[in-house]
Write a protein that holds these residues in place. Structure first.
Motif, PDB file in Angstrom:
ATOM      1  N   GLU A  45      -3.287  -2.831  -7.987  1.00  0.00           N
ATOM      2  CA  GLU A  45      -3.171  -4.283  -8.112  1.00  0.00           C
ATOM      3  C   GLU A  45      -1.772  -4.683  -8.589  1.00  0.00           C
ATOM      4  N   ARG A  46      -1.215  -3.930  -9.529  1.00  0.00           N
ATOM      5  CA  ARG A  46       0.131  -4.231 -10.017  1.00  0.00           C
ATOM      6  C   ARG A  46       1.165  -4.014  -8.911  1.00  0.00           C
ATOM      7  N   PHE A  47       0.973  -2.961  -8.148  1.00  0.00           N
ATOM      8  CA  PHE A  47       1.902  -2.702  -7.048  1.00  0.00           C
ATOM      9  C   PHE A  47       1.836  -3.825  -6.012  1.00  0.00           C
ATOM     10  N   LEU A  48       0.643  -4.247  -5.641  1.00  0.00           N
ATOM     11  CA  LEU A  48       0.497  -5.321  -4.657  1.00  0.00           C
ATOM     12  C   LEU A  48       1.203  -6.585  -5.123  1.00  0.00           C
ATOM     13  N   SER A  49       1.024  -6.930  -6.386  1.00  0.00           N
ATOM     14  CA  SER A  49       1.671  -8.116  -6.931  1.00  0.00           C
ATOM     15  C   SER A  49       3.185  -7.979  -6.894  1.00  0.00           C
ATOM     16  N   ALA A  50       3.688  -6.806  -7.308  1.00  0.00           N
ATOM     17  CA  ALA A  50       5.132  -6.581  -7.346  1.00  0.00           C
ATOM     18  C   ALA A  50       5.730  -6.604  -5.938  1.00  0.00           C
ATOM     19  N   ALA A  51       5.039  -5.990  -4.965  1.00  0.00           N
ATOM     20  CA  ALA A  51       5.555  -5.940  -3.601  1.00  0.00           C
ATOM     21  C   ALA A  51       5.555  -7.320  -2.957  1.00  0.00           C
ATOM     22  N   ALA A  52       4.479  -8.077  -3.157  1.00  0.00           N
ATOM     23  CA  ALA A  52       4.382  -9.400  -2.538  1.00  0.00           C
ATOM     24  C   ALA A  52       5.407 -10.369  -3.110  1.00  0.00           C
ATOM     25  N   ASN A  53       5.762 -10.179  -4.396  1.00  0.00           N
ATOM     26  CA  ASN A  53       6.694 -11.091  -5.060  1.00  0.00           C
ATOM     27  C   ASN A  53       8.124 -10.570  -5.101  1.00  0.00           C
ATOM     28  N   GLY A  54       8.351  -9.368  -4.564  1.00  0.00           N
ATOM     29  CA  GLY A  54       9.687  -8.810  -4.593  1.00  0.00           C
ATOM     30  C   GLY A  54      10.196  -8.574  -5.998  1.00  0.00           C
ATOM     31  N   ASP A  55       9.299  -8.120  -6.878  1.00  0.00           N
ATOM     32  CA  ASP A  55       9.651  -7.906  -8.290  1.00  0.00           C
ATOM     33  C   ASP A  55      10.337  -6.545  -8.445  1.00  0.00           C
ATOM     34  N   LEU A  56      11.653  -6.543  -8.391  1.00  0.00           N
ATOM     35  CA  LEU A  56      12.425  -5.301  -8.434  1.00  0.00           C
ATOM     36  C   LEU A  56      12.197  -4.533  -9.727  1.00  0.00           C
ATOM     37  N   THR A  57      12.148  -5.238 -10.850  1.00  0.00           N
ATOM     38  CA  THR A  57      11.981  -4.573 -12.152  1.00  0.00           C
ATOM     39  C   THR A  57      10.649  -3.842 -12.223  1.00  0.00           C
ATOM     40  N   LEU A  58       9.581  -4.523 -11.821  1.00  0.00           N
ATOM     41  CA  LEU A  58       8.258  -3.901 -11.893  1.00  0.00           C
ATOM     42  C   LEU A  58       8.136  -2.762 -10.881  1.00  0.00           C
ATOM     43  N   LEU A  59       8.662  -2.941  -9.681  1.00  0.00           N
ATOM     44  CA  LEU A  59       8.601  -1.874  -8.687  1.00  0.00           C
ATOM     45  C   LEU A  59       9.340  -0.631  -9.186  1.00  0.00           C
ATOM     46  N   THR A  60      10.501  -0.828  -9.795  1.00  0.00           N
ATOM     47  CA  THR A  60      11.270   0.292 -10.325  1.00  0.00           C
ATOM     48  C   THR A  60      10.478   1.037 -11.390  1.00  0.00           C
ATOM     49  N   HIS A  61       9.715   0.288 -12.183  1.00  0.00           N
ATOM     50  CA  HIS A  61       8.890   0.900 -13.230  1.00  0.00           C
ATOM     51  C   HIS A  61       7.695   1.653 -12.630  1.00  0.00           C
ATOM     52  N   LEU A  62       7.128   1.125 -11.553  1.00  0.00           N
ATOM     53  CA  LEU A  62       5.901   1.699 -10.988  1.00  0.00           C
ATOM     54  C   LEU A  62       6.150   2.925 -10.113  1.00  0.00           C
ATOM     55  N   LEU A  63       7.291   2.975  -9.433  1.00  0.00           N
ATOM     56  CA  LEU A  63       7.518   4.021  -8.444  1.00  0.00           C
ATOM     57  C   LEU A  63       8.148   5.264  -9.058  1.00  0.00           C
ATOM     58  N   ALA A  64       7.686   6.440  -8.625  1.00  0.00           N
ATOM     59  CA  ALA A  64       8.293   7.705  -9.030  1.00  0.00           C
ATOM     60  C   ALA A  64       9.667   7.835  -8.366  1.00  0.00           C
ATOM     61  N   PRO A  65      10.568   8.595  -8.967  1.00  0.00           N
ATOM     62  CA  PRO A  65      11.912   8.726  -8.382  1.00  0.00           C
ATOM     63  C   PRO A  65      11.908   9.234  -6.945  1.00  0.00           C
ATOM     64  N   ASP A  66      10.956  10.127  -6.610  1.00  0.00           N
ATOM     65  CA  ASP A  66      10.920  10.701  -5.260  1.00  0.00           C
ATOM     66  C   ASP A  66       9.789  10.114  -4.411  1.00  0.00           C
ATOM     67  N   VAL A  67       9.434   8.870  -4.660  1.00  0.00           N
ATOM     68  CA  VAL A  67       8.348   8.205  -3.933  1.00  0.00           C
ATOM     69  C   VAL A  67       8.622   8.215  -2.426  1.00  0.00           C
ATOM     70  N   VAL A  68       7.523   8.275  -1.648  1.00  0.00           N
ATOM     71  CA  VAL A  68       7.599   8.227  -0.184  1.00  0.00           C
ATOM     72  C   VAL A  68       6.753   7.054   0.306  1.00  0.00           C
ATOM     73  N   PHE A  69       7.310   6.271   1.214  1.00  0.00           N
ATOM     74  CA  PHE A  69       6.596   5.129   1.802  1.00  0.00           C
ATOM     75  C   PHE A  69       6.404   5.375   3.290  1.00  0.00           C
TER      76      PHE A  69
END
Length: 281
Positions: free
Chosen positions: A170-194
């Motif tokens: 839920e936090r990721f969805l909110s951050a992605a939809a709103n373009g929240d760079l700070t929260l996305l940086t906090h949520l994602l692992a350094p080696d994340v894969v999309f």
């Protein structure tokens, strides 16, 4: 007797789905197996379950070879078709159909994949698998060993508690939809894969995106692509809490996340291909 087939249909489908990663392909294999079973003199079959698993395994190997040829023209990353499991699924079942495992299984050769599934998920002994695949026991041991070593080096090991997994989604969805760079940086692992599987039906990256900075930059650049009336509904899919994203009255996408032991997002699987969403309610 067709009753033997029906008695084993559930586990035969489960095996075919693990081998193929596609409900549609698994259904095709089961249909062909059923047709062939009708032409067999059942009085000559001492062990119907073993016979049916042999039939499904060989058909799955043939199907995997055809599927790989088809996927050469697939547009962008290919992800497994989402499979509804259920809140009461045990840990072993959840792990054996997890999106993370199925993605890694895609990198195995067809015989390795089938041997690994039969041994790891259904408890077949090496000698039984050798008989099913028409190989020596030594060759079968090598297949399972190579598959296991390959998976151990690439498969995520952490499974978060369902409530933690859902909250993070839920936090990721909110951050992605709103373009929240700070929260996305906090949520994602350094080696994340999309990975986004759309097969050309949406404007998505044609290759997996890797690394926190690359993924956050992409997500922040496409906030316009998130439907404004997007509504998430959670269900257990492939053994984990997963967001089914609805736009108006239709299913728009499925979002599945793999997490690290520190509950950061290791992998993002976004399935947008409408052909893979038809079996979801």
């Amino acid at each position: 007797m067709s009753v033997d087939f029906e008695q084993h249909r559930t586990e035969l489908f489960a095996a075919a789905y693990r081998m193929l990663g596609s409900r549609a392909d698994a259904d095709d294999v089961l249909q062909e197996a059923w047709l062939r079973w009708q032409r067999v003199d059942h009085d000559t079959v001492a062990q119907p379950r073993a016979y049916l698993f042999r039939l499904v395994s060989r058909l799955a190997i043939d199907q995997l070879r055809k599927v790989r040829a088809r996927r050469e023209t697939y547009i962008g990353p290919w992800l497994p078709e989402p499979l509804l499991t259920g809140p009461d699924s045990d840990l072993e079942l959840a792990e054996s159909v997890s999106m993370a495992l199925l993605v890694v299984l895609e990198s195995l050769d067809p015989a390795e994949r089938v041997a690994f599934v039969l041994h790891g998920a259904f408890g077949f002994e090496h000698a039984e698998i050798a008989d099913l695949l028409g190989r020596t026991e030594r060759a079968t041991r090598q297949l399972v060993y190579r598959a296991r070593k390959h998976l151990e080096s690439r498969r995520p090991r952490h499974r978060a508690a369902p409530d933690e997994h859902r909250a993070l989604t839920e936090r990721f969805l909110s951050a992605a939809a709103n373009g929240d760079l700070t929260l996305l940086t906090h949520l994602l692992a350094p080696d994340v894969v999309f990975r986004a599987d759309a097969n050309g039906t949406s404007e998505t990256p044609r290759e997996p995106l890797r690394g926190r900075s690359t993924v956050t930059a992409y997500l922040c650049s496409v906030t316009w692509a998130w439907p404004p009336t997007l509504t998430p509904r959670f269900a257990e899919i492939n053994g984990a809490p997963t967001a089914i994203l609805h736009k108006a009255n239709s299913t728009w996408a499925v979002l599945s996340l793999d997490l690290t032991p520190h509950n950061q997002i290791q992998a993002i699987h976004l399935i947008l291909n409408p052909a893979k969403l038809t079996n979801l309610p």
